[in-house]
Design a protein around this motif. Sequence first.
Motif, PDB file in Angstrom:
ATOM      1  N   ALA A   1     -57.829 -33.901   4.249  1.00 49.91           N
ATOM      2  CA  ALA A   1     -57.064 -32.668   4.435  1.00 49.91           C
ATOM      3  C   ALA A   1     -56.785 -32.423   5.917  1.00 49.91           C
ATOM      4  O   ALA A   1     -55.674 -32.014   6.295  1.00 49.91           O
ATOM      5  CB  ALA A   1     -57.813 -31.485   3.826  1.00 49.91           C
ATOM      6  N   ARG A  57     -64.805 -28.380  -1.177  1.00 49.52           N
ATOM      7  CA  ARG A  57     -64.350 -29.766  -1.007  1.00 49.52           C
ATOM      8  C   ARG A  57     -65.437 -30.602  -0.338  1.00 49.52           C
ATOM      9  O   ARG A  57     -66.019 -30.172   0.653  1.00 49.52           O
ATOM     10  CB  ARG A  57     -63.079 -29.798  -0.164  1.00 49.52           C
ATOM     11  CG  ARG A  57     -61.913 -29.132  -0.872  1.00 49.52           C
ATOM     12  CD  ARG A  57     -60.684 -29.123  -0.035  1.00 49.52           C
ATOM     13  NE  ARG A  57     -60.818 -28.102   1.001  1.00 49.52           N
ATOM     14  CZ  ARG A  57     -59.862 -27.767   1.851  1.00 49.52           C
ATOM     15  NH1 ARG A  57     -58.704 -28.391   1.814  1.00 49.52           N
ATOM     16  NH2 ARG A  57     -60.061 -26.831   2.742  1.00 49.52           N
ATOM     17  N   CYS A  85     -64.341 -30.266  -5.520  1.00 49.51           N
ATOM     18  CA  CYS A  85     -62.907 -29.974  -5.478  1.00 49.51           C
ATOM     19  C   CYS A  85     -62.176 -31.102  -4.755  1.00 49.51           C
ATOM     20  O   CYS A  85     -62.586 -31.532  -3.681  1.00 49.51           O
ATOM     21  CB  CYS A  85     -62.674 -28.651  -4.761  1.00 49.51           C
ATOM     22  SG  CYS A  85     -60.936 -28.197  -4.651  1.00 49.51           S
ATOM     23  N   LYS A  86     -61.074 -31.584  -5.333  1.00 48.37           N
ATOM     24  CA  LYS A  86     -60.335 -32.703  -4.740  1.00 48.37           C
ATOM     25  C   LYS A  86     -58.986 -32.288  -4.173  1.00 48.37           C
ATOM     26  O   LYS A  86     -58.214 -33.126  -3.727  1.00 48.37           O
ATOM     27  CB  LYS A  86     -60.166 -33.805  -5.777  1.00 48.37           C
ATOM     28  CG  LYS A  86     -61.507 -34.399  -6.156  1.00 48.37           C
ATOM     29  CD  LYS A  86     -61.384 -35.548  -7.091  1.00 48.37           C
ATOM     30  CE  LYS A  86     -62.795 -36.048  -7.356  1.00 48.37           C
ATOM     31  NZ  LYS A  86     -62.899 -37.031  -8.369  1.00 48.37           N
ATOM     32  N   LYS A  87     -58.686 -30.979  -4.178  1.00 49.80           N
ATOM     33  CA  LYS A  87     -57.416 -30.494  -3.629  1.00 49.80           C
ATOM     34  C   LYS A  87     -57.409 -30.655  -2.116  1.00 49.80           C
ATOM     35  O   LYS A  87     -58.351 -30.255  -1.442  1.00 49.80           O
ATOM     36  CB  LYS A  87     -57.223 -29.012  -3.946  1.00 49.80           C
ATOM     37  CG  LYS A  87     -57.000 -28.700  -5.389  1.00 49.80           C
ATOM     38  CD  LYS A  87     -56.790 -27.209  -5.542  1.00 49.80           C
ATOM     39  CE  LYS A  87     -56.602 -26.805  -6.969  1.00 49.80           C
ATOM     40  NZ  LYS A  87     -56.390 -25.348  -7.088  1.00 49.80           N
ATOM     41  N   SER A 118     -67.198 -26.369  -7.695  1.00 48.36           N
ATOM     42  CA  SER A 118     -65.836 -26.743  -8.089  1.00 48.36           C
ATOM     43  C   SER A 118     -64.784 -26.196  -7.129  1.00 48.36           C
ATOM     44  O   SER A 118     -63.625 -26.616  -7.178  1.00 48.36           O
ATOM     45  CB  SER A 118     -65.540 -26.270  -9.511  1.00 48.36           C
ATOM     46  OG  SER A 118     -65.460 -24.861  -9.560  1.00 48.36           O
ATOM     47  N   THR A 119     -65.160 -25.277  -6.228  1.00 48.22           N
ATOM     48  CA  THR A 119     -64.217 -24.742  -5.250  1.00 48.22           C
ATOM     49  C   THR A 119     -64.515 -25.227  -3.834  1.00 48.22           C
ATOM     50  O   THR A 119     -63.816 -24.865  -2.898  1.00 48.22           O
ATOM     51  CB  THR A 119     -64.226 -23.192  -5.261  1.00 48.22           C
ATOM     52  OG1 THR A 119     -65.515 -22.732  -4.871  1.00 48.22           O
ATOM     53  CG2 THR A 119     -63.853 -22.645  -6.620  1.00 48.22           C
ATOM     54  N   GLU A 175     -54.966 -29.257  -0.205  1.00 46.24           N
ATOM     55  CA  GLU A 175     -54.564 -27.941   0.282  1.00 46.24           C
ATOM     56  C   GLU A 175     -55.021 -26.888  -0.712  1.00 46.24           C
ATOM     57  O   GLU A 175     -54.862 -27.040  -1.913  1.00 46.24           O
ATOM     58  CB  GLU A 175     -53.043 -27.872   0.423  1.00 46.24           C
ATOM     59  CG  GLU A 175     -52.502 -28.819   1.466  1.00 46.24           C
ATOM     60  CD  GLU A 175     -51.004 -28.700   1.612  1.00 46.24           C
ATOM     61  OE1 GLU A 175     -50.501 -27.570   1.681  1.00 46.24           O
ATOM     62  OE2 GLU A 175     -50.343 -29.751   1.654  1.00 46.24           O
ATOM     63  N   LYS A 176     -55.607 -25.826  -0.185  1.00 48.70           N
ATOM     64  CA  LYS A 176     -56.021 -24.713  -1.043  1.00 48.70           C
ATOM     65  C   LYS A 176     -56.066 -23.451  -0.210  1.00 48.70           C
ATOM     66  O   LYS A 176     -56.096 -23.499   1.018  1.00 48.70           O
ATOM     67  CB  LYS A 176     -57.357 -24.982  -1.730  1.00 48.70           C
ATOM     68  CG  LYS A 176     -58.547 -25.137  -0.817  1.00 48.70           C
ATOM     69  CD  LYS A 176     -59.805 -25.404  -1.633  1.00 48.70           C
ATOM     70  CE  LYS A 176     -60.953 -24.667  -0.993  1.00 48.70           C
ATOM     71  NZ  LYS A 176     -62.077 -24.473  -1.805  1.00 48.70           N
ATOM     72  N   GLN A 177     -56.056 -22.334  -0.862  1.00 48.44           N
ATOM     73  CA  GLN A 177     -56.070 -21.040  -0.186  1.00 48.44           C
ATOM     74  C   GLN A 177     -57.426 -20.779   0.448  1.00 48.44           C
ATOM     75  O   GLN A 177     -58.462 -21.163  -0.092  1.00 48.44           O
ATOM     76  CB  GLN A 177     -55.763 -19.909  -1.179  1.00 48.44           C
ATOM     77  CG  GLN A 177     -54.354 -19.943  -1.719  1.00 48.44           C
ATOM     78  CD  GLN A 177     -53.334 -19.579  -0.669  1.00 48.44           C
ATOM     79  OE1 GLN A 177     -53.568 -18.712   0.158  1.00 48.44           O
ATOM     80  NE2 GLN A 177     -52.220 -20.270  -0.683  1.00 48.44           N
TER      81      GLN A 177
END
Length: 80
Positions: free
Chosen positions: A64, A56, A36-38, A53-54, A40-42
């Motif tokens: 982050a 990081r 995962c490259k986000k 995939s979820t 910010e995430k929940q």
Amino acid sequence: MSPISPSNSPRPMKRAKLDPAMKFGAKKSQPVVGTCKKLEKQFFRMTSKPDPSTVRPERVLKRALSKFQQMWKNGEVKHE
């Protein structure tokens, strides 16, 4: 019935130390490699094996954290 003395007193059972990763059947020798490259995430609580995939990877987590620290410093983050 004999009185309990130090020599015949019941011994407490030792609890096995459990690795949290083992809870969902993951093997210690097989770490999850995140994709995962986000930045910010929940937040969510793990209830099953982690999906790469979820998760990081470390380099994304470091970015982050830096972003969060800057936002905190600028007063953009509010703890609720």
